[in-house]
Design a protein around this motif. Structure first.
Motif, PDB file in Angstrom:
ATOM      1  N   VAL A 235      86.061  -4.315  54.802  1.00  0.00           N
ATOM      2  CA  VAL A 235      85.442  -3.173  54.139  1.00  0.00           C
ATOM      3  C   VAL A 235      84.226  -3.655  53.363  1.00  0.00           C
ATOM      4  O   VAL A 235      84.315  -4.621  52.593  1.00  0.00           O
ATOM      5  N   SER A 236      83.107  -2.985  53.572  1.00  0.00           N
ATOM      6  CA  SER A 236      81.874  -3.291  52.847  1.00  0.00           C
ATOM      7  C   SER A 236      81.388  -2.047  52.127  1.00  0.00           C
ATOM      8  O   SER A 236      81.670  -0.914  52.540  1.00  0.00           O
ATOM      9  N   GLY A 237      80.652  -2.265  51.048  1.00  0.00           N
ATOM     10  CA  GLY A 237      79.986  -1.182  50.352  1.00  0.00           C
ATOM     11  C   GLY A 237      78.518  -1.162  50.732  1.00  0.00           C
ATOM     12  O   GLY A 237      77.879  -2.217  50.794  1.00  0.00           O
ATOM     13  N   LEU A 238      77.966   0.015  51.019  1.00  0.00           N
ATOM     14  CA  LEU A 238      76.571   0.167  51.416  1.00  0.00           C
ATOM     15  C   LEU A 238      75.840   1.046  50.412  1.00  0.00           C
ATOM     16  O   LEU A 238      76.186   2.213  50.239  1.00  0.00           O
ATOM     17  N   LEU A 256      84.063   2.863  60.597  1.00  0.00           N
ATOM     18  CA  LEU A 256      84.328   4.046  59.787  1.00  0.00           C
ATOM     19  C   LEU A 256      83.356   4.071  58.621  1.00  0.00           C
ATOM     20  O   LEU A 256      83.118   3.036  57.984  1.00  0.00           O
ATOM     21  N   TYR A 257      82.830   5.254  58.321  1.00  0.00           N
ATOM     22  CA  TYR A 257      81.969   5.417  57.158  1.00  0.00           C
ATOM     23  C   TYR A 257      82.549   6.506  56.261  1.00  0.00           C
ATOM     24  O   TYR A 257      82.791   7.631  56.705  1.00  0.00           O
ATOM     25  N   VAL A 258      82.775   6.143  55.010  1.00  0.00           N
ATOM     26  CA  VAL A 258      83.290   7.067  54.004  1.00  0.00           C
ATOM     27  C   VAL A 258      82.175   7.291  52.990  1.00  0.00           C
ATOM     28  O   VAL A 258      81.672   6.327  52.391  1.00  0.00           O
ATOM     29  N   CYS A 259      81.775   8.537  52.795  1.00  0.00           N
ATOM     30  CA  CYS A 259      80.737   8.838  51.813  1.00  0.00           C
ATOM     31  C   CYS A 259      81.386   9.018  50.446  1.00  0.00           C
ATOM     32  O   CYS A 259      82.050  10.016  50.183  1.00  0.00           O
ATOM     33  N   THR A 305      72.944   7.140  47.191  1.00  0.00           N
ATOM     34  CA  THR A 305      74.017   7.312  48.166  1.00  0.00           C
ATOM     35  C   THR A 305      74.797   6.008  48.329  1.00  0.00           C
ATOM     36  O   THR A 305      74.217   4.926  48.463  1.00  0.00           O
ATOM     37  N   PHE A 306      76.127   6.126  48.343  1.00  0.00           N
ATOM     38  CA  PHE A 306      76.978   4.951  48.507  1.00  0.00           C
ATOM     39  C   PHE A 306      78.053   5.251  49.531  1.00  0.00           C
ATOM     40  O   PHE A 306      78.759   6.262  49.440  1.00  0.00           O
ATOM     41  N   LEU A 307      78.173   4.359  50.532  1.00  0.00           N
ATOM     42  CA  LEU A 307      79.156   4.497  51.585  1.00  0.00           C
ATOM     43  C   LEU A 307      80.095   3.299  51.609  1.00  0.00           C
ATOM     44  O   LEU A 307      79.710   2.188  51.235  1.00  0.00           O
TER      45      LEU A 307
END
Length: 323
Positions: A235-238, A256-259, A305-307
């Motif tokens: 899992v990474s934070g973008l 998978l991308y979680v907003c 914005t952070f995903l």
């Protein structure tokens, strides 16, 4: 579903479950009694398990299919805590397979919001004995043995199997975990012993003190920060302040991308793409990018914005629960 249809980024319909301490929202899960349903495009109305049964590695990639078969390996759940959850522990893959014919559960908790009264209980404050812990649970004094952490928005906590954990106060958590709902309730803070699994799960507990290195925060100066890298998921934070192009290299994993905050657009860049090219990802939503999509762009719709991004890394040993 027709095999010739092109796979595209999937958005799923959430399922809400009320709890005494608040509520859970299953954003993406295939756990038997709950099977997330596609909410967009040609496959709208089909479930995640139906996608897996039909398209297999086209959805998840060869790496995932080799180890997990038709089981989608990761779930995403959002916890809205407004009280205090039970103290619980998860089994590892080996114990879960041998005893319950199920997956174990490694989890990452990402703190999306935290009130002034928010507390996470994660592991033990010091090394304790099994007898000491049992007596503390039955005598309602267990809180004195636990590591209490005051979380802040942006904190990420890796919760390996064996780690006792709970949340209290006003806190919103995004959980990325193995696709399993197998857990064991150890203590309910004086609310009685009905439904607890203290004796059943006793030998699953890690009684060592909690490792502070299991708490991480995204790098404020970079776009991508790895929050957890385990056999079960990465899992990474973008932080999206500008468009980010992603081209598959050696990895064949789904993504998978979680907003968590803000909003973003996912644009398909592949030259031979015939379908819709732009997919919107709003706060609280999840997009599943199938492994066969190899070139796409993430662009912020809003400032700050952070995903969260989740996928699988190649593994070297086959899981025992697949025989």
């Amino acid at each position: 579903m027709a095999d010739e249809k092109k796979l595209y980024p999937f958005r799923f319909l959430p399922a809400d479950v009320e709890k005494d301490w608040g509520g859970e929202r299953f954003s993406l899960a295939d756990i038997g009694y709950l099977d997330s349903m596609v909410g967009n495009g040609w496959f709208g109305g089909n479930t995640l398990s139906e996608l897996m049964q039909t398209y297999l590695e086209r959805v998840v990639g060869d790496t995932s299919f080799e180890f997990y078969g038709t089981q989608f390996p990761v779930m995403v759940k959002q916890l809205d805590v407004r009280g205090r959850t039970s103290l619980r522990v998860n089994a590892d893959d080996t114990a879960a397979a041998e005893r319950y014919d199920a997956f174990g559960k490694t989890a990452l908790w990402y703190v999306a919001e935290a009130g002034e009264d928010a507390v996470l209980y994660v592991g033990f404050d010091r090394e304790v004995t099994s007898e000491e812990f049992f007596n503390a649970c039955t005598g309602n004094t267990v809180e004195g043995l636990l590591r209490k952490v005051r979380p802040e928005a942006g904190d990420a906590f890796l919760i390996p199997p064996g780690t006792v954990h709970a949340a209290a106060g006003k806190v919103k958590i995004v959980e990325v975990a193995e696709c399993s709902d197998l857990y064991f309730r150890l203590h309910d803070w004086g609310a009685g012993t009905s439904g607890l699994h203290l004796e059943e799960a006793f030998d699953l507990i890690d009684f060592r003190p909690w490792d502070p290195l299991l708490r991480r925060r995204p790098d404020s100066s970079g776009m991508r920060s790895v929050l957890a890298s385990t056999e079960q998921f990465t899992v990474s934070g973008l932080r999206l302040s500008e468009p980010l192009r992603l081209t598959r290299g050696e990895s064949d994993s789904f993504l998978l991308y979680v907003c968590v905050r803000g909003g973003a657009f996912l644009d398909i860049v592949e030259g031979d793409w015939e379908g819709e090219r732009r997919y919107r990802l709003q706060e609280g939503e999840v997009l599943l990018v199938p492994s066969e999509i190899t070139d796409f762009l993430l662009a912020p719709e809003k400032r700050d914005t952070f995903l969260l991004e989740a996928g699988l890394d190649p593994r070297t040993a086959k899981d025992s629960y697949l025989g």
